[in-house]
Design a protein around this motif. Structure first.
Motif, short mmCIF file in Angstrom:
data_model
loop_
_atom_site.label_atom_id
_atom_site.label_comp_id
_atom_site.label_asym_id
_atom_site.label_seq_id
_atom_site.Cartn_x
_atom_site.Cartn_y
_atom_site.Cartn_z
N HIS A 108 21.52 -27.67 0.54
CA HIS A 108 20.14 -27.29 0.81
C HIS A 108 19.38 -28.30 1.66
N ASN A 109 19.94 -29.48 1.84
CA ASN A 109 19.35 -30.42 2.81
C ASN A 109 20.43 -30.94 3.76
N ILE A 110 21.33 -30.04 4.15
CA ILE A 110 22.43 -30.41 5.03
C ILE A 110 21.93 -30.81 6.42
N TYR A 111 20.67 -30.51 6.71
CA TYR A 111 20.09 -30.97 7.98
C TYR A 111 20.13 -32.49 8.09
N LEU A 112 20.21 -33.18 6.96
CA LEU A 112 20.28 -34.64 6.99
C LEU A 112 21.61 -35.13 7.54
N LYS A 113 22.53 -34.22 7.75
CA LYS A 113 23.79 -34.57 8.41
C LYS A 113 23.55 -34.93 9.87
N SER A 114 22.47 -34.39 10.42
CA SER A 114 22.09 -34.66 11.81
C SER A 114 21.19 -35.90 11.87
N GLN A 115 21.68 -36.95 12.50
CA GLN A 115 20.88 -38.17 12.59
C GLN A 115 19.62 -37.94 13.42
N TRP A 116 19.71 -37.02 14.38
CA TRP A 116 18.53 -36.69 15.18
C TRP A 116 17.43 -36.12 14.28
N TYR A 117 17.78 -35.21 13.38
CA TYR A 117 16.80 -34.63 12.46
C TYR A 117 16.21 -35.71 11.56
N MET A 163 29.23 -29.15 -2.98
CA MET A 163 29.32 -27.85 -2.31
C MET A 163 30.57 -27.74 -1.45
N GLN A 164 31.28 -28.85 -1.29
CA GLN A 164 32.45 -28.87 -0.41
C GLN A 164 33.49 -27.85 -0.86
N GLY A 165 33.84 -26.94 0.04
CA GLY A 165 34.85 -25.94 -0.24
C GLY A 165 34.31 -24.65 -0.82
N ASP A 166 33.05 -24.61 -1.20
CA ASP A 166 32.45 -23.37 -1.71
C ASP A 166 31.97 -22.55 -0.50
N LEU A 167 32.64 -21.46 -0.21
CA LEU A 167 32.46 -20.72 1.04
C LEU A 167 31.01 -20.44 1.42
N PRO A 168 30.19 -19.81 0.56
CA PRO A 168 28.81 -19.50 0.99
C PRO A 168 27.91 -20.71 1.15
N TYR A 174 24.95 -21.50 6.88
CA TYR A 174 23.84 -21.06 7.72
C TYR A 174 23.39 -19.62 7.40
N PRO A 175 24.31 -18.63 7.35
CA PRO A 175 23.85 -17.29 6.95
C PRO A 175 23.32 -17.25 5.52
N THR A 176 23.89 -18.09 4.64
CA THR A 176 23.37 -18.15 3.27
C THR A 176 21.95 -18.70 3.27
N MET A 177 21.72 -19.70 4.12
CA MET A 177 20.37 -20.26 4.26
C MET A 177 19.38 -19.21 4.75
N LEU A 178 19.80 -18.40 5.72
CA LEU A 178 18.91 -17.36 6.26
C LEU A 178 18.56 -16.33 5.18
N SER A 179 19.54 -15.97 4.36
CA SER A 179 19.28 -14.99 3.29
C SER A 179 18.29 -15.55 2.27
N LEU A 180 18.39 -16.86 2.00
CA LEU A 180 17.46 -17.49 1.07
C LEU A 180 16.07 -17.59 1.68
N LYS A 181 16.02 -18.02 2.93
CA LYS A 181 14.75 -18.27 3.58
C LYS A 181 13.92 -17.00 3.79
N TYR A 182 14.61 -15.89 4.11
CA TYR A 182 13.89 -14.68 4.47
C TYR A 182 13.98 -13.57 3.42
#
Length: 232
Positions: A108-117, A163-168, A174-182
């Motif tokens: 849920h905070n995988i954006y922190l993987k991006s150092q730019w973010y 979460m490693q290895g859990d498909l959704p 990303y599609p799971t995130m969209l379903s949660l967000k919207y």
């Protein structure tokens, strides 16, 4: 899916911290800090969190936030979360300034993987009251995994969000995130849980725990092969 591969990769790249009998670490995960709205489950537990963190700070613990500290799936713009919980982030800054904060990212905070973010949102903070920027967590580098290694016995504790290895929640995050967000986000406000979460889904939780337990053997085998390669 690919649980063994994903966890082995995380283990190989993990940050290593050396510990002994005097080391004090505290681990919290899944705080899911939100924007203070009805869907923000952290808001109702904020006072408990602050009380606990004050205790751990005074007693010189190292705080490891093991994934999903901030709910970035629902609120991609981190400034809304910071503005909703300024006192919480003030405490986190105190830990960081004393080199006692380790951030592990989850799904849920995988954006922190991006150092730019991270640089854009966590290095500095904008104070809407004073209308000035100030250093927040400058230079911080969130990680996927942590290994605590005992100085004398060499025993290890491997720490990941899980979460490693859990498909959704991993490969299809990303599609799971969209379903949660919207979609699920609005039902969430009324107490309806997303089916992708293992929190109240016993079957899903059992499957994930079974995969993680099996992977312990895989990591041990990997370490043995690595040692053999080094000694050859």
């Amino acid at each position: 899916m690919f649980t063994d591969k994903r966890l082995t990769e995380a283990y190989e790249k993990a940050r290593v911290e050396y510990i002994d009998e005097t080391s004090n670490y505290v681990f919290l995960s899944d705080c899911h800090r939100g924007d203070g709205s009805l869907s923000d489950e952290f808001a109702r537990n904020k006072n408990i969190f602050l009380h606990a963190m004050e205790y751990y700070y005074k007693n010189e613990f190292i705080y490891v936030e093991n994934g999903d500290g901030d709910e970035l799936w629902e609120h991609h713009e981190f400034k809304h979360i910071k503005n909703a919980h300024p006192e919480v982030f003030a405490v986190l800054k105190r830990f960081y300034d004393e080199k006692r904060l380790i951030l592990i990212y989850g799904n849920h905070n995988i954006y922190l993987k991006s150092q730019w973010y991270v640089e854009q949102n966590y290095f500095r903070n904008y104070d809407e009251y004073t209308e000035f920027f100030y250093d927040f967590l400058p230079g911080i580098r969130p990680i996927e995994a942590l290994v605590l290694k005992h100085r004398k016995t060499k025993q290890e504790i491997f720490v990941v969000h899980g979460m490693q290895g859990d498909l959704p929640n991993d490969q299809l995050w990303y599609p799971t995130m969209l379903s949660l967000k919207y979609f699920w986000r609005f039902l969430h406000a009324f107490g309806v849980k997303s089916p992708t979460s293992p929190v109240k889904n016993m079957n899903k939780r059992h499957k994930i725990e079974k995969k993680l337990n099996c992977n312990i053997k895989c990591i041990k085998n990997f370490k043995n092969l690595y040692r053999q390669r080094i000694t050859q």
